[in-house]
Design a protein around this motif. Structure first.
Motif, PDB file in Angstrom:
ATOM      1  N   VAL B  48       0.866  -1.184   0.000  1.00 25.26           N
ATOM      2  CA  VAL B  48       0.000   0.000   0.000  1.00 25.26           C
ATOM      3  C   VAL B  48       0.900   1.230   0.000  1.00 25.26           C
ATOM      4  O   VAL B  48       1.769   1.370   0.875  1.00 25.26           O
ATOM      5  CB  VAL B  48      -0.934   0.036   1.224  1.00 25.26           C
ATOM      6  CG1 VAL B  48      -1.899   1.213   1.111  1.00 25.26           C
ATOM      7  CG2 VAL B  48      -1.704  -1.264   1.364  1.00 25.26           C
ATOM      8  N   ILE B  79      -1.953  -1.169  -3.899  1.00 22.94           N
ATOM      9  CA  ILE B  79      -3.022  -0.224  -3.601  1.00 22.94           C
ATOM     10  C   ILE B  79      -2.394   1.142  -3.370  1.00 22.94           C
ATOM     11  O   ILE B  79      -1.426   1.271  -2.608  1.00 22.94           O
ATOM     12  CB  ILE B  79      -3.836  -0.688  -2.378  1.00 22.94           C
ATOM     13  CG1 ILE B  79      -4.479  -2.045  -2.712  1.00 22.94           C
ATOM     14  CG2 ILE B  79      -4.889   0.349  -1.996  1.00 22.94           C
ATOM     15  CD1 ILE B  79      -5.290  -2.644  -1.614  1.00 22.94           C
ATOM     16  N   VAL B  81      -3.088   5.015  -2.234  1.00 21.24           N
ATOM     17  CA  VAL B  81      -4.092   5.846  -1.572  1.00 21.24           C
ATOM     18  C   VAL B  81      -3.704   7.313  -1.609  1.00 21.24           C
ATOM     19  O   VAL B  81      -2.544   7.681  -1.466  1.00 21.24           O
ATOM     20  CB  VAL B  81      -4.353   5.395  -0.107  1.00 21.24           C
ATOM     21  CG1 VAL B  81      -4.782   3.933  -0.066  1.00 21.24           C
ATOM     22  CG2 VAL B  81      -3.161   5.634   0.785  1.00 21.24           C
ATOM     23  N   ILE B  90      -3.748   6.743   6.143  1.00 21.03           N
ATOM     24  CA  ILE B  90      -4.777   6.015   5.388  1.00 21.03           C
ATOM     25  C   ILE B  90      -4.182   4.718   4.820  1.00 21.03           C
ATOM     26  O   ILE B  90      -4.841   3.681   4.782  1.00 21.03           O
ATOM     27  CB  ILE B  90      -5.364   6.916   4.279  1.00 21.03           C
ATOM     28  CG1 ILE B  90      -6.005   8.161   4.921  1.00 21.03           C
ATOM     29  CG2 ILE B  90      -6.377   6.166   3.437  1.00 21.03           C
ATOM     30  CD1 ILE B  90      -6.416   9.246   3.937  1.00 21.03           C
ATOM     31  N   ALA B  91      -2.911   4.778   4.436  1.00 21.78           N
ATOM     32  CA  ALA B  91      -2.226   3.579   3.941  1.00 21.78           C
ATOM     33  C   ALA B  91      -2.081   2.541   5.056  1.00 21.78           C
ATOM     34  O   ALA B  91      -2.267   1.335   4.832  1.00 21.78           O
ATOM     35  CB  ALA B  91      -0.857   3.950   3.368  1.00 21.78           C
ATOM     36  N   GLN B  93      -4.040   2.238   7.697  1.00 20.43           N
ATOM     37  CA  GLN B  93      -5.404   1.734   7.919  1.00 20.43           C
ATOM     38  C   GLN B  93      -5.763   0.676   6.867  1.00 20.43           C
ATOM     39  O   GLN B  93      -6.329  -0.368   7.184  1.00 20.43           O
ATOM     40  CB  GLN B  93      -6.377   2.918   7.866  1.00 20.43           C
ATOM     41  CG  GLN B  93      -7.787   2.606   7.416  1.00 20.43           C
ATOM     42  CD  GLN B  93      -8.628   1.933   8.485  1.00 20.43           C
ATOM     43  OE1 GLN B  93      -8.445   2.208   9.672  1.00 20.43           O
ATOM     44  NE2 GLN B  93      -9.528   1.055   8.073  1.00 20.43           N
ATOM     45  N   THR B  94      -5.393   0.934   5.624  1.00 21.78           N
ATOM     46  CA  THR B  94      -5.713   0.002   4.527  1.00 21.78           C
ATOM     47  C   THR B  94      -4.977  -1.328   4.710  1.00 21.78           C
ATOM     48  O   THR B  94      -5.569  -2.410   4.605  1.00 21.78           O
ATOM     49  CB  THR B  94      -5.344   0.644   3.172  1.00 21.78           C
ATOM     50  OG1 THR B  94      -6.016   1.903   3.071  1.00 21.78           O
ATOM     51  CG2 THR B  94      -5.728  -0.244   2.009  1.00 21.78           C
ATOM     52  N   MET B  98      -6.426  -5.197   5.482  1.00 19.64           N
ATOM     53  CA  MET B  98      -6.123  -6.337   4.610  1.00 19.64           C
ATOM     54  C   MET B  98      -5.680  -7.545   5.423  1.00 19.64           C
ATOM     55  O   MET B  98      -5.915  -8.696   5.038  1.00 19.64           O
ATOM     56  CB  MET B  98      -5.024  -5.953   3.598  1.00 19.64           C
ATOM     57  CG  MET B  98      -5.493  -4.932   2.551  1.00 19.64           C
ATOM     58  SD  MET B  98      -4.114  -4.230   1.616  1.00 19.64           S
ATOM     59  CE  MET B  98      -3.735  -5.596   0.494  1.00 19.64           C
TER      60      MET B  98
END
Ligand SMILES: [Zn+2]
Lengths: 146, 396
Positions: B48, B79, B81, B90-91, B93-94, B98
């Motif tokens: 990410v 991914i 972001v 935010i990365a 969190q992503t 996952m």
């Protein structure tokens, strides 16, 4: 063309018989007043979101201020640059609006002072003539904001 | 949900690195994070990226794709972001989601940035009309970013009687904290007098109270329990993480807007406060349990205001805390023990990833030259353009 005037950006303000006014909107659904005019009402509790145009008189109180000591980048055009004051003004419509201050001594600005909206020339341009923006000036009329 | 751990962290020192493309900075940070975990690309099941809008990413913000195509073409999900300065959070969190979902066992996070010189330019394709706040604020009044922070600081002076000396002390604390940190760009100690003698930019903020911009990169490897026995040290757990956006009626002066509707009872900087509250709630702890706060100090004012906004101290109490050393590394709350944005210079999308690296080093006891002793709970908080807030809670 130098005798013509224009505003720094379309849709920001108008100059009427009673002086400068800010171009705002009011939401029919929730009564929120917005400046500048938004695409939609932003209140999450409002489902109507039907906006009407409204003009704001721009009388309020100074909520905070700063002095810009360095010239901003080139998008900001101004003739005869010198450090100037920026204010944050609380309007009775429930909005706080930023704008340049006019007619203040930079050393004696005080939070809580009453201010009113004025229109002033930022710069003169061969195509656009005198280019105006809004500013807030001391309100010496003594009238309390509505 | 499955527990998620920080397996490895790594960073490239902050500075100006004109000879190193952004992808090289990113690879350096990832290499360091993998080495720290004792793992390699073979174990990584996803990447990410906190995507930059200034450089790389094939011009489309595809930074994660660019990285794997450069170093290891292994078919994993990439991914990318957005989130401006909050993109790193935010990365995280992503990547956390996952792994917590059970879909993947190990996911890497990276943020790398080389900042343009001077003022951050408006993005290409923006409209020159009243619908673009970032046009309006320049043409109508020339409002710089420091002017927004200065309006908040001046109001604080009025409400709480904060003095120029106290505001200067916040900048001094950041430099003291950075002195032993090899990743920080500005490490020379400062005095209150030096801060106050630096040029006034936007009253009451002096130059040394405003974060500059830098180049830098940071990376994390997050993983499930499966990897814990392969990591030779006490595990640091992601106990909470959350992303938030702004609330209607928030009184904060949000860049680049020129006006806002203010409603009573709405949190100031609500995008960050909301994220912090959710992250703490997820971790099952309260603001008083936080030992270390890694927060986005875009200006010295933020250092006073944010611990109050998060409920760690009462409104107006930060001045006393700062003046009495309670925000120092040996105080009640260690505030940016590595030196903060003021000592690093902001490398936008990398910054929130670095916050999680620093908290990890601190909780492991590996923050050489800047260690907070006995810390068990670390909280990160970051704000990005577009009313983006992000927060991560780490526990050991
Ligand atoms: Zn409405």
């Amino acid at each position: 063309m130098l005798d013509q005037t224009s505003f720094v950006v379309d849709g920001l303000m108008v100059e009427g018989p009673d002086g400068a006014r800010l171009c705002a909107s009011v939401c029919d659904g929730c009564g929120t007043v917005y400046f500048p005019r938004p695409v939609s009402c932003r209140n999450p509790e409002c489902s109507s979101k039907a906006l009407q145009d409204r003009l704001l008189e721009g009388r309020g109180t100074l909520y905070s201020f700063t002095i810009q000591r360095y010239q901003p980048p080139a998008l900001f055009r101004i003739d005869n640059w010198a450090p100037y004051a920026l204010g944050l003004v609380e309007l009775p419509e429930g909005i706080r609006v930023m704008g340049m201050l006019s007619g203040f001594d930079l050393d004696t600005i005080r939070i809580g002072e009453r201010v009113k909206l004025v229109s002033e020339c930022l710069f003169t341009d061969p195509e656009r003539g005198r280019v105006m923006t809004y500013k807030f000036a001391p309100d010496i009329s003594g009238r309390a904001p509505r | 949900m499955k527990p998620v751990y920080v397996l490895g962290v790594g960073a490239h020192p902050w500075g100006k690195w004109p000879q190193k493309p952004q992808v090289t900075l990113a690879l350096d940070a990832l290499r360091a994070a993998f080495a720290d975990a004792g793992l390699g690309w073979q174990q990584v099941e996803g990447l990410v990226a906190a995507s930059s809008r200034f450089e790389g990413g094939m011009g489309w913000g595809l930074h994660a794709n660019e990285i794997v195509q450069t170093v290891s073409e292994q078919g994993i999900p990439c991914i990318n972001v957005g989130g401006a300065c909050a993109a790193g959070a935010i990365a995280v969190q992503t990547a956390w989601a996952m792994i917590a979902s059970g879909q993947h066992e190990a996911v890497a996070v990276v943020g790398a940035e080389r900042m343009p010189k001077g003022f951050i330019p408006r993005p290409p394709g923006s409209q020159d009309d009243i619908g673009d706040s970032d046009y309006l604020r320049w043409v109508a009044m020339g409002a710089t970013n420091p002017a927004y922070w200065a309006l908040e600081a001046q109001r604080r002076f009025h409400e709480f009687g904060t003095t120029p000396e106290t505001l200067a002390l916040a900048a001094v604390l950041m430099r003291n904290n950075a002195a032993g940190n090899p990743y920080a760009r500005y490490r020379e100690p400062l005095t209150v007098a030096e801060v106050l003698a630096s040029p006034m930019v936007s009253d009451p903020l002096h130059l040394l109270q405003i974060c500059p911009v830098s180049d830098g990169a940071a990376a994390l490897l997050l993983g499930s329990e499966r990897f814990l026995d392969r990591v030779a040290r006490d595990p640091v757990q992601v106990a909470g993480c959350a992303v938030g956006s702004g609330q209607f009626g928030d009184p904060a002066r949000r860049i680049p807007t020129i006006a806002n509707n203010v409603l009573p009872g709405v949190a100031h900087t609500s995008e960050v406060v909301g994220a912090v509250q959710r992250a703490l709630g997820m971790a099952g702890i309260g603001p008083g349990d936080v030992d270390i706060l890694e927060m986005a100090d875009n200006s010295a004012w933020h250092l006073l205001a944010w611990p109050e906004l998060f409920g760690i101290v009462e409104p107006g109490q930060s001045d006393w805390m700062l003046a009495h050393g309670r925000y120092a590394r040996d105080g009640d709350l260690a505030l940016n023990p590595g030196g903060g944005f003021l000592s690093f210079g902001e490398a936008t999308t990398a910054q929130a990833v670095l916050q999680v690296c620093e908290l990890t080093w601190q909780l492991r006891g590996e923050a050489e030259g800047r260690q907070v002793s006995g810390a068990k709970v670390g909280l990160s908080a970051v704000l990005g353009l577009g009313a983006n807030g992000g927060s991560v809670v780490l526990k050991r």
